[in-house]
Scaffold this motif. Structure first.
Motif, PDB file in Angstrom:
ATOM      1  N   THR A 159       0.808  -1.223   0.000  1.00 42.33           N
ATOM      2  CA  THR A 159       0.000   0.000   0.000  1.00 42.33           C
ATOM      3  C   THR A 159       0.836   1.266   0.000  1.00 42.33           C
ATOM      4  OG1 THR A 159      -0.156  -0.125   2.418  1.00 42.33           O
ATOM      5  CG2 THR A 159      -1.925  -1.156   1.132  1.00 42.33           C
ATOM      6  N   SER A 160       2.069   1.191   0.521  1.00 42.93           N
ATOM      7  CA  SER A 160       2.949   2.353   0.528  1.00 42.93           C
ATOM      8  C   SER A 160       4.364   1.879   0.820  1.00 42.93           C
ATOM      9  CB  SER A 160       2.522   3.372   1.599  1.00 42.93           C
ATOM     10  OG  SER A 160       2.760   2.848   2.895  1.00 42.93           O
ATOM     11  N   THR A 161       5.324   2.729   0.533  1.00 47.12           N
ATOM     12  CA  THR A 161       6.707   2.368   0.837  1.00 47.12           C
ATOM     13  C   THR A 161       6.940   2.299   2.346  1.00 47.12           C
ATOM     14  OG1 THR A 161       7.364   4.704   0.677  1.00 47.12           O
ATOM     15  CG2 THR A 161       7.601   3.341  -1.298  1.00 47.12           C
ATOM     16  N   GLU A 162       6.132   3.015   3.118  1.00 48.84           N
ATOM     17  CA  GLU A 162       6.289   2.985   4.579  1.00 48.84           C
ATOM     18  C   GLU A 162       5.978   1.603   5.150  1.00 48.84           C
ATOM     19  OE1 GLU A 162       4.782   5.413   2.925  1.00 48.84           O
ATOM     20  OE2 GLU A 162       6.267   6.995   3.288  1.00 48.84           O
ATOM     21  N   THR A 163       5.249   0.793   4.396  1.00 50.86           N
ATOM     22  CA  THR A 163       4.924  -0.555   4.887  1.00 50.86           C
ATOM     23  C   THR A 163       5.892  -1.606   4.344  1.00 50.86           C
ATOM     24  OG1 THR A 163       3.396  -1.006   3.050  1.00 50.86           O
ATOM     25  CG2 THR A 163       2.487   0.036   5.028  1.00 50.86           C
ATOM     26  N   MET A 164       6.870  -1.192   3.561  1.00 55.02           N
ATOM     27  CA  MET A 164       7.876  -2.133   3.085  1.00 55.02           C
ATOM     28  C   MET A 164       8.965  -2.286   4.139  1.00 55.02           C
ATOM     29  SD  MET A 164       8.387  -1.266  -0.971  1.00 55.02           S
ATOM     30  CE  MET A 164       9.406  -2.718  -1.284  1.00 55.02           C
ATOM     31  N   ILE A 165       9.314  -3.524   4.440  1.00 57.98           N
ATOM     32  CA  ILE A 165      10.397  -3.805   5.365  1.00 57.98           C
ATOM     33  C   ILE A 165      11.464  -4.613   4.626  1.00 57.98           C
ATOM     34  CG2 ILE A 165       8.889  -3.694   7.379  1.00 57.98           C
ATOM     35  CD1 ILE A 165       8.922  -6.773   7.445  1.00 57.98           C
ATOM     36  N   LYS A 166      12.542  -4.940   5.326  1.00 57.78           N
ATOM     37  CA  LYS A 166      13.680  -5.592   4.659  1.00 57.78           C
ATOM     38  C   LYS A 166      13.312  -6.931   4.042  1.00 57.78           C
ATOM     39  CE  LYS A 166      15.187  -7.662   9.040  1.00 57.78           C
ATOM     40  NZ  LYS A 166      16.269  -7.750  10.043  1.00 57.78           N
ATOM     41  N   THR A 167      12.265  -7.593   4.557  1.00 54.62           N
ATOM     42  CA  THR A 167      11.887  -8.924   4.071  1.00 54.62           C
ATOM     43  C   THR A 167      10.736  -8.900   3.081  1.00 54.62           C
ATOM     44  OG1 THR A 167      10.439  -9.179   5.986  1.00 54.62           O
ATOM     45  CG2 THR A 167      12.678 -10.090   6.163  1.00 54.62           C
ATOM     46  N   HIS A 200       8.732 -17.100   4.324  1.00 54.42           N
ATOM     47  CA  HIS A 200       8.837 -17.584   5.708  1.00 54.42           C
ATOM     48  C   HIS A 200       9.405 -16.508   6.617  1.00 54.42           C
ATOM     49  CE1 HIS A 200       9.939 -20.182   9.094  1.00 54.42           C
ATOM     50  NE2 HIS A 200      11.155 -19.676   9.019  1.00 54.42           N
ATOM     51  N   PHE A 201      10.509 -15.880   6.225  1.00 52.06           N
ATOM     52  CA  PHE A 201      11.133 -14.873   7.080  1.00 52.06           C
ATOM     53  C   PHE A 201      10.326 -13.578   7.103  1.00 52.06           C
ATOM     54  CE2 PHE A 201      14.811 -17.680   6.636  1.00 52.06           C
ATOM     55  CZ  PHE A 201      15.226 -17.730   7.958  1.00 52.06           C
ATOM     56  N   HIS A 202       9.636 -13.297   6.022  1.00 49.09           N
ATOM     57  CA  HIS A 202       8.785 -12.106   6.030  1.00 49.09           C
ATOM     58  C   HIS A 202       7.653 -12.260   7.044  1.00 49.09           C
ATOM     59  CE1 HIS A 202       6.754  -8.526   4.706  1.00 49.09           C
ATOM     60  NE2 HIS A 202       5.668  -9.204   4.410  1.00 49.09           N
ATOM     61  N   LEU A 203       7.016 -13.411   7.048  1.00 47.59           N
ATOM     62  CA  LEU A 203       5.915 -13.632   7.990  1.00 47.59           C
ATOM     63  C   LEU A 203       6.417 -13.631   9.434  1.00 47.59           C
ATOM     64  CD1 LEU A 203       3.895 -16.385   6.078  1.00 47.59           C
ATOM     65  CD2 LEU A 203       3.416 -13.924   6.229  1.00 47.59           C
ATOM     66  N   ARG A 204       7.616 -14.156   9.663  1.00 46.46           N
ATOM     67  CA  ARG A 204       8.182 -14.136  11.024  1.00 46.46           C
ATOM     68  C   ARG A 204       8.452 -12.712  11.471  1.00 46.46           C
ATOM     69  NH1 ARG A 204      12.898 -18.470  12.001  1.00 46.46           N
ATOM     70  NH2 ARG A 204      12.918 -17.239  13.922  1.00 46.46           N
ATOM     71  N   ASN A 205       9.038 -11.903  10.601  1.00 45.70           N
ATOM     72  CA  ASN A 205       9.308 -10.514  10.950  1.00 45.70           C
ATOM     73  C   ASN A 205       8.018  -9.726  11.132  1.00 45.70           C
ATOM     74  OD1 ASN A 205      12.383  -9.368  10.662  1.00 45.70           O
ATOM     75  ND2 ASN A 205      12.101 -11.252   9.492  1.00 45.70           N
ATOM     76  N   TRP A 262       7.511  -8.056  14.990  1.00 45.43           N
ATOM     77  CA  TRP A 262       7.682  -6.624  15.245  1.00 45.43           C
ATOM     78  C   TRP A 262       7.068  -5.702  14.191  1.00 45.43           C
ATOM     79  CZ3 TRP A 262      10.264  -3.666  11.621  1.00 45.43           C
ATOM     80  CH2 TRP A 262      11.049  -4.367  10.678  1.00 45.43           C
ATOM     81  N   ALA A 263       7.063  -6.144  12.929  1.00 48.69           N
ATOM     82  CA  ALA A 263       6.759  -5.196  11.856  1.00 48.69           C
ATOM     83  C   ALA A 263       5.284  -4.836  11.759  1.00 48.69           C
ATOM     84  CB  ALA A 263       7.250  -5.750  10.516  1.00 48.69           C
ATOM     85  N   ASN A 264       4.367  -5.759  12.076  1.00 45.18           N
ATOM     86  CA  ASN A 264       2.942  -5.416  12.049  1.00 45.18           C
ATOM     87  C   ASN A 264       2.645  -4.293  13.036  1.00 45.18           C
ATOM     88  OD1 ASN A 264       2.390  -7.317  10.123  1.00 45.18           O
ATOM     89  ND2 ASN A 264       1.504  -8.817  11.519  1.00 45.18           N
ATOM     90  N   GLU A 265       3.212  -4.422  14.216  1.00 46.26           N
ATOM     91  CA  GLU A 265       2.976  -3.405  15.244  1.00 46.26           C
ATOM     92  C   GLU A 265       3.600  -2.071  14.837  1.00 46.26           C
ATOM     93  OE1 GLU A 265       3.798  -2.660  20.026  1.00 46.26           O
ATOM     94  OE2 GLU A 265       4.375  -4.556  19.077  1.00 46.26           O
ATOM     95  N   ARG A 266       4.803  -2.125  14.267  1.00 48.33           N
ATOM     96  CA  ARG A 266       5.485  -0.877  13.916  1.00 48.33           C
ATOM     97  C   ARG A 266       4.803  -0.153  12.771  1.00 48.33           C
ATOM     98  NH1 ARG A 266      11.902  -0.877  13.350  1.00 48.33           N
ATOM     99  NH2 ARG A 266      11.559  -1.464  15.532  1.00 48.33           N
ATOM    100  N   LEU A 281       1.227  -7.246   7.544  1.00 44.80           N
ATOM    101  CA  LEU A 281       2.141  -7.391   6.415  1.00 44.80           C
ATOM    102  C   LEU A 281       2.069  -8.765   5.772  1.00 44.80           C
ATOM    103  CD1 LEU A 281       5.275  -5.463   7.722  1.00 44.80           C
ATOM    104  CD2 LEU A 281       3.387  -4.644   6.314  1.00 44.80           C
ATOM    105  N   ALA A 282       1.352  -9.683   6.354  1.00 43.39           N
ATOM    106  CA  ALA A 282       1.135 -10.972   5.696  1.00 43.39           C
ATOM    107  C   ALA A 282       0.383 -10.782   4.379  1.00 43.39           C
ATOM    108  CB  ALA A 282       0.366 -11.919   6.610  1.00 43.39           C
ATOM    109  N   ALA A 283      -0.365  -9.695   4.294  1.00 39.50           N
ATOM    110  CA  ALA A 283      -1.133  -9.418   3.077  1.00 39.50           C
ATOM    111  C   ALA A 283      -0.237  -9.039   1.910  1.00 39.50           C
ATOM    112  CB  ALA A 283      -2.137  -8.300   3.346  1.00 39.50           C
TER     113      ALA A 283
END
Length: 337
Positions: free
Chosen positions: A78-86, A298-303, A307-311, A316-318
């Motif tokens: 939805t935005s670059t702010e929701t992109m994380i390293k995984t 796998h690592f994306h869902l773990r991250n 921590w990343a959903n809350e942050r 982010l599973a979506a």
């Protein structure tokens, strides 16, 4: 081909990764070198002076640009702010190819001519060099180094590479690589080990952590002075020992500021580099893109869960596209620019 060099601090990891990079370049194999170590020394090991090495644009500082480009038209992001390293690629994502220009390479990479420069055939080849960037004063006490290597992981997750071009990453020392899923992003991991108990301790950690993730791991013995050192390494790491490197006057001259042609590297060390190249090249036939993509997810869902959903305030599973598999022909099905 994606290759990582890992090892204990002081093992010679950066020196050997730079020698492998020089070997590839001397064979006119396209190679992209990435300095992902907290101690940024790869540029100097490739012959840059301190000023030139410090002038390399840090990938960590270009993270907004990297995210914006890779996001493309992927509707799941939805935005670059929701992109994380995984964050994994999906339909609409832009992918990176080593033989194509793109805004990420334009912003973060610099071409370096190796060796002598006296004539059209007087060089040892050219390398594309990228660097995560060092810690800054603003980072101290508030950030970990993985916030910078995340830019490398994001690029590797979106990289479509083949057999005829290499990415060689000089990783962080010790077992820090396991703080993310980046250790699964490589076709081959070369672990540099000295012939001492401390030298092989990182190997045992790496082997244990990597066991469940199909990580291809081979040991490169360094600072080996004789048959007893080779026998020690063989006893400690078994058949994982691939080659060994001994004393190198060529490397010592380089470390003192010399610029001797790569062809003058000692015969036994050039032979060892050829063995590394052959071992890395042989892994291409065993590539499993579906497994590679599954590990990414796998690592994306773990991250996301840890921590990343809350942050980000987003599930982010979506972001996972269940029908997408990264493979060599994937770029044809996604937005290119």
């Amino acid at each position: 081909m994606k290759i990582a060099f890992v090892g204990k601090g002081g093992s010679g990891k950066t020196t050997l990764s730079s020698l492998f990079i020089r070997h590839l370049a001397s064979q006119r194999v396209p190679v992209t070198a990435v300095d992902a170590d907290i101690n940024q020394h790869l540029g100097a090991a490739l012959g840059l002076d301190e000023q030139a090495a410090a002038a390399l644009p840090p990938m960590g500082g270009q993270l907004p640009l990297i995210k914006e480009y890779l996001r493309g038209s992927n509707p799941r992001i939805t935005s670059t702010e929701t992109m994380i390293k995984t964050t994994p690629p999906g339909t609409g994502s832009r992918l990176l190819r080593l033989d194509e220009s793109n805004p990420v390479f334009e912003a973060c990479a610099r071409d370096i001519v190796l060796g002598t420069t006296d004539g059209a055939d007087g060089t040892d080849g050219t390398v594309r060099l990228m660097a995560t960037g060092p810690f800054t004063d603003a980072d101290l006490g508030v950030a970990c180094y993985h916030s910078k290597t995340g830019a490398v992981e994001l690029c590797l997750n979106h990289l479509v590479d083949g057999r005829d071009a290499y990415v060689v990453v000089d990783m962080t020392a010790g077992s820090d690589s396991f703080a993310s899923g980046m250790f699964t992003r490589f076709d081959m991991t070369f672990l540099v080990a000295e012939p001492t108990r401390k030298g092989v301790s990182v190997y045992r950690q790496y082997r244990e952590y990597a066991r469940d993730f199909d990580v291809r791991l081979r040991v490169v013995g360094n600072k080996v002075q004789g048959p007893e050192d080779v026998a020690f390494l063989r006893d400690q790491v078994g058949e994982d020992l691939l080659v060994t490197f001994g004393n190198s006057p060529w490397v010592r001259d380089l470390e003192r500021g010399g610029h001797r042609p790569f062809g003058e590297l000692e015969h036994e060390n050039r032979t060892a580099l050829k063995e590394l190249h052959a071992a890395a090249d042989a892994t291409h036939a065993a590539r499993d893109w579906e497994r590679y993509t599954q590990q990414m997810v796998h690592f994306h869902l773990r991250n996301a869960a840890s921590w990343a959903n809350e942050r980000t305030g987003v599930d982010l599973a979506a972001q996972v596209d269940p029908g997408f598999v990264l493979r060599e022909d994937a770029a044809a099905r996604t937005a290119n620019r």
